[in-house]
Motif scaffolding. Sequence first.
Motif, PDB file in Angstrom:
ATOM      1  N   LEU A   1      29.692  38.013  54.461  1.00  0.00           N
ATOM      2  CA  LEU A   1      29.367  38.519  55.792  1.00  0.00           C
ATOM      3  C   LEU A   1      27.926  38.999  55.891  1.00  0.00           C
ATOM      4  N   SER A   2      27.374  39.430  54.769  1.00  0.00           N
ATOM      5  CA  SER A   2      25.959  39.821  54.740  1.00  0.00           C
ATOM      6  C   SER A   2      25.407  39.523  53.356  1.00  0.00           C
ATOM      7  N   LYS A   3      24.103  39.286  53.277  1.00  0.00           N
ATOM      8  CA  LYS A   3      23.504  38.836  52.019  1.00  0.00           C
ATOM      9  C   LYS A   3      22.358  39.726  51.562  1.00  0.00           C
ATOM     10  N   ASP A   4      22.446  41.018  51.824  1.00  0.00           N
ATOM     11  CA  ASP A   4      21.384  41.911  51.363  1.00  0.00           C
ATOM     12  C   ASP A   4      21.619  42.281  49.902  1.00  0.00           C
ATOM     13  N   THR A   5      21.017  43.375  49.428  1.00  0.00           N
ATOM     14  CA  THR A   5      21.156  43.739  48.015  1.00  0.00           C
ATOM     15  C   THR A   5      22.567  44.207  47.670  1.00  0.00           C
ATOM     16  N   ASN A   6      23.336  44.579  48.694  1.00  0.00           N
ATOM     17  CA  ASN A   6      24.737  44.954  48.506  1.00  0.00           C
ATOM     18  C   ASN A   6      25.568  44.114  49.473  1.00  0.00           C
ATOM     19  N   PRO A   7      25.825  42.848  49.127  1.00  0.00           N
ATOM     20  CA  PRO A   7      26.498  41.926  50.054  1.00  0.00           C
ATOM     21  C   PRO A   7      27.884  42.414  50.454  1.00  0.00           C
ATOM     22  N   VAL A   8      28.306  42.001  51.644  1.00  0.00           N
ATOM     23  CA  VAL A   8      29.646  42.328  52.142  1.00  0.00           C
ATOM     24  C   VAL A   8      30.448  41.037  52.210  1.00  0.00           C
ATOM     25  N   TYR A   9      31.656  41.068  51.641  1.00  0.00           N
ATOM     26  CA  TYR A   9      32.506  39.884  51.581  1.00  0.00           C
ATOM     27  C   TYR A   9      33.806  40.114  52.355  1.00  0.00           C
ATOM     28  N   SER A  10      34.279  39.058  52.991  1.00  0.00           N
ATOM     29  CA  SER A  10      35.623  39.017  53.550  1.00  0.00           C
ATOM     30  C   SER A  10      36.487  38.247  52.561  1.00  0.00           C
ATOM     31  N   ILE A  11      37.575  38.887  52.100  1.00  0.00           N
ATOM     32  CA  ILE A  11      38.418  38.288  51.070  1.00  0.00           C
ATOM     33  C   ILE A  11      39.843  38.197  51.606  1.00  0.00           C
ATOM     34  N   LYS A  12      40.336  36.973  51.850  1.00  0.00           N
ATOM     35  CA  LYS A  12      41.664  36.784  52.433  1.00  0.00           C
ATOM     36  C   LYS A  12      42.634  36.168  51.424  1.00  0.00           C
ATOM     37  N   PHE A  13      43.847  36.741  51.390  1.00  0.00           N
ATOM     38  CA  PHE A  13      44.884  36.202  50.506  1.00  0.00           C
ATOM     39  C   PHE A  13      45.931  35.405  51.276  1.00  0.00           C
ATOM     40  N   GLY A  14      45.870  35.421  52.606  1.00  0.00           N
ATOM     41  CA  GLY A  14      46.813  34.676  53.427  1.00  0.00           C
ATOM     42  C   GLY A  14      46.232  34.400  54.793  1.00  0.00           C
ATOM     43  N   ALA A  15      46.712  33.356  55.437  1.00  0.00           N
ATOM     44  CA  ALA A  15      46.145  32.925  56.719  1.00  0.00           C
ATOM     45  C   ALA A  15      46.232  34.004  57.791  1.00  0.00           C
ATOM     46  N   ASP A  16      47.322  34.789  57.783  1.00  0.00           N
ATOM     47  CA  ASP A  16      47.523  35.803  58.806  1.00  0.00           C
ATOM     48  C   ASP A  16      47.237  37.212  58.311  1.00  0.00           C
ATOM     49  N   ALA A  17      46.718  37.320  57.111  1.00  0.00           N
ATOM     50  CA  ALA A  17      46.453  38.635  56.530  1.00  0.00           C
ATOM     51  C   ALA A  17      45.090  39.167  56.975  1.00  0.00           C
ATOM     52  N   HIS A  18      45.035  40.479  57.137  1.00  0.00           N
ATOM     53  CA  HIS A  18      43.741  41.101  57.392  1.00  0.00           C
ATOM     54  C   HIS A  18      42.920  40.995  56.120  1.00  0.00           C
ATOM     55  N   PRO A  19      41.649  40.580  56.208  1.00  0.00           N
ATOM     56  CA  PRO A  19      40.861  40.428  54.986  1.00  0.00           C
ATOM     57  C   PRO A  19      40.556  41.764  54.320  1.00  0.00           C
ATOM     58  N   VAL A  20      40.450  41.744  53.014  1.00  0.00           N
ATOM     59  CA  VAL A  20      39.893  42.876  52.279  1.00  0.00           C
ATOM     60  C   VAL A  20      38.381  42.787  52.433  1.00  0.00           C
ATOM     61  N   ILE A  21      37.757  43.876  52.818  1.00  0.00           N
ATOM     62  CA  ILE A  21      36.305  43.897  52.968  1.00  0.00           C
ATOM     63  C   ILE A  21      35.712  44.424  51.668  1.00  0.00           C
ATOM     64  N   GLY A  22      35.013  43.558  50.951  1.00  0.00           N
ATOM     65  CA  GLY A  22      34.498  43.904  49.638  1.00  0.00           C
ATOM     66  C   GLY A  22      33.001  44.155  49.633  1.00  0.00           C
ATOM     67  N   PHE A  23      32.626  45.364  49.261  1.00  0.00           N
ATOM     68  CA  PHE A  23      31.217  45.692  49.020  1.00  0.00           C
ATOM     69  C   PHE A  23      31.198  46.954  48.172  1.00  0.00           C
ATOM     70  N   SER A  24      30.090  47.206  47.511  1.00  0.00           N
ATOM     71  CA  SER A  24      30.012  48.355  46.622  1.00  0.00           C
ATOM     72  C   SER A  24      29.725  49.629  47.408  1.00  0.00           C
ATOM     73  N   LYS A  25      30.427  50.700  47.031  1.00  0.00           N
ATOM     74  CA  LYS A  25      30.281  51.985  47.718  1.00  0.00           C
ATOM     75  C   LYS A  25      30.743  53.097  46.781  1.00  0.00           C
ATOM     76  N   ARG A  26      30.356  54.317  47.080  1.00  0.00           N
ATOM     77  CA  ARG A  26      30.886  55.456  46.339  1.00  0.00           C
ATOM     78  C   ARG A  26      32.346  55.677  46.718  1.00  0.00           C
ATOM     79  N   PHE A  27      33.086  56.310  45.813  1.00  0.00           N
ATOM     80  CA  PHE A  27      34.510  56.520  46.071  1.00  0.00           C
ATOM     81  C   PHE A  27      34.756  57.399  47.294  1.00  0.00           C
ATOM     82  N   ASP A  28      33.775  58.257  47.626  1.00  0.00           N
ATOM     83  CA  ASP A  28      33.934  59.146  48.774  1.00  0.00           C
ATOM     84  C   ASP A  28      33.216  58.632  50.023  1.00  0.00           C
ATOM     85  N   ASP A  29      32.849  57.364  50.029  1.00  0.00           N
ATOM     86  CA  ASP A  29      32.210  56.754  51.194  1.00  0.00           C
ATOM     87  C   ASP A  29      33.127  56.874  52.418  1.00  0.00           C
ATOM     88  N   HIS A  30      32.543  56.966  53.604  1.00  0.00           N
ATOM     89  CA  HIS A  30      33.338  57.114  54.825  1.00  0.00           C
ATOM     90  C   HIS A  30      34.258  55.920  55.060  1.00  0.00           C
TER      91      HIS A  30
END
Length: 209
Positions: free
Chosen positions: A110-139
């Motif tokens: 979804l974005s290609k900066d120094t901390n890229p954001v990925y949409s990761i889908k396990f099923g056609a109707d599933a909401h994607p997991v949004i993958g990017f690096s963050k602190r555990f207490d990130d909003h």
Amino acid sequence: MKMPLKTFPEIKEVIQGLKPENLSIERKALLQPLIGFIRHKIEDSKHIRLNFICTHNSRRSHLSQVWAQTMAAYCDIENVFCYSGGTEATALFPMVAETLSAKGFQIETLSKDTNPVYSIKFGADAHPVIGFSKRFDDHFNPQSEFAAVMTCTQADEGCPFIPGAEIRISLPYEDPKTSDNTPLQQEMYRERSLQIATELFYVFSKIKA
């Protein structure tokens, strides 16, 4: 009646080939608190929030987040929301995305900066997991009523208190980073991904058992 989410056929085949019965007694013991937390939330009709935490939120915590969300859907466990974070933010390591893609996940950058954001889908109707690096207490992550699942020894030892967590569960995995830039890299990431998948399949398959 609500129909369970279906995983992509390739992922279903991977899951059906896992062998959770071969897990050691020691690993099953480490997984028991996570099983107990999920069961308790279901009994209380509450949402199940799992935050998988390692040092850089780049490898093990992402694999755990994605596989946990997938296994919850596969085992038809509702109201499961999986997150990940680190004691510091870096970037999701590209080999993680490649490893998941090779097992049937649909991944979009979804974005290609120094901390890229990925949409990761396990099923056609599933909401994607949004993958990017963050602190555990990130909003982006839950601030209360969640299980903090520590997926690396360094974060486990260096972060003894996770604000807002109801329970802190130690579930360390060896870091596949040790294989980076070697001929063993692809195989090491594959092995770690399947180990995490197997253990989380064991967890969610026990919830209704």
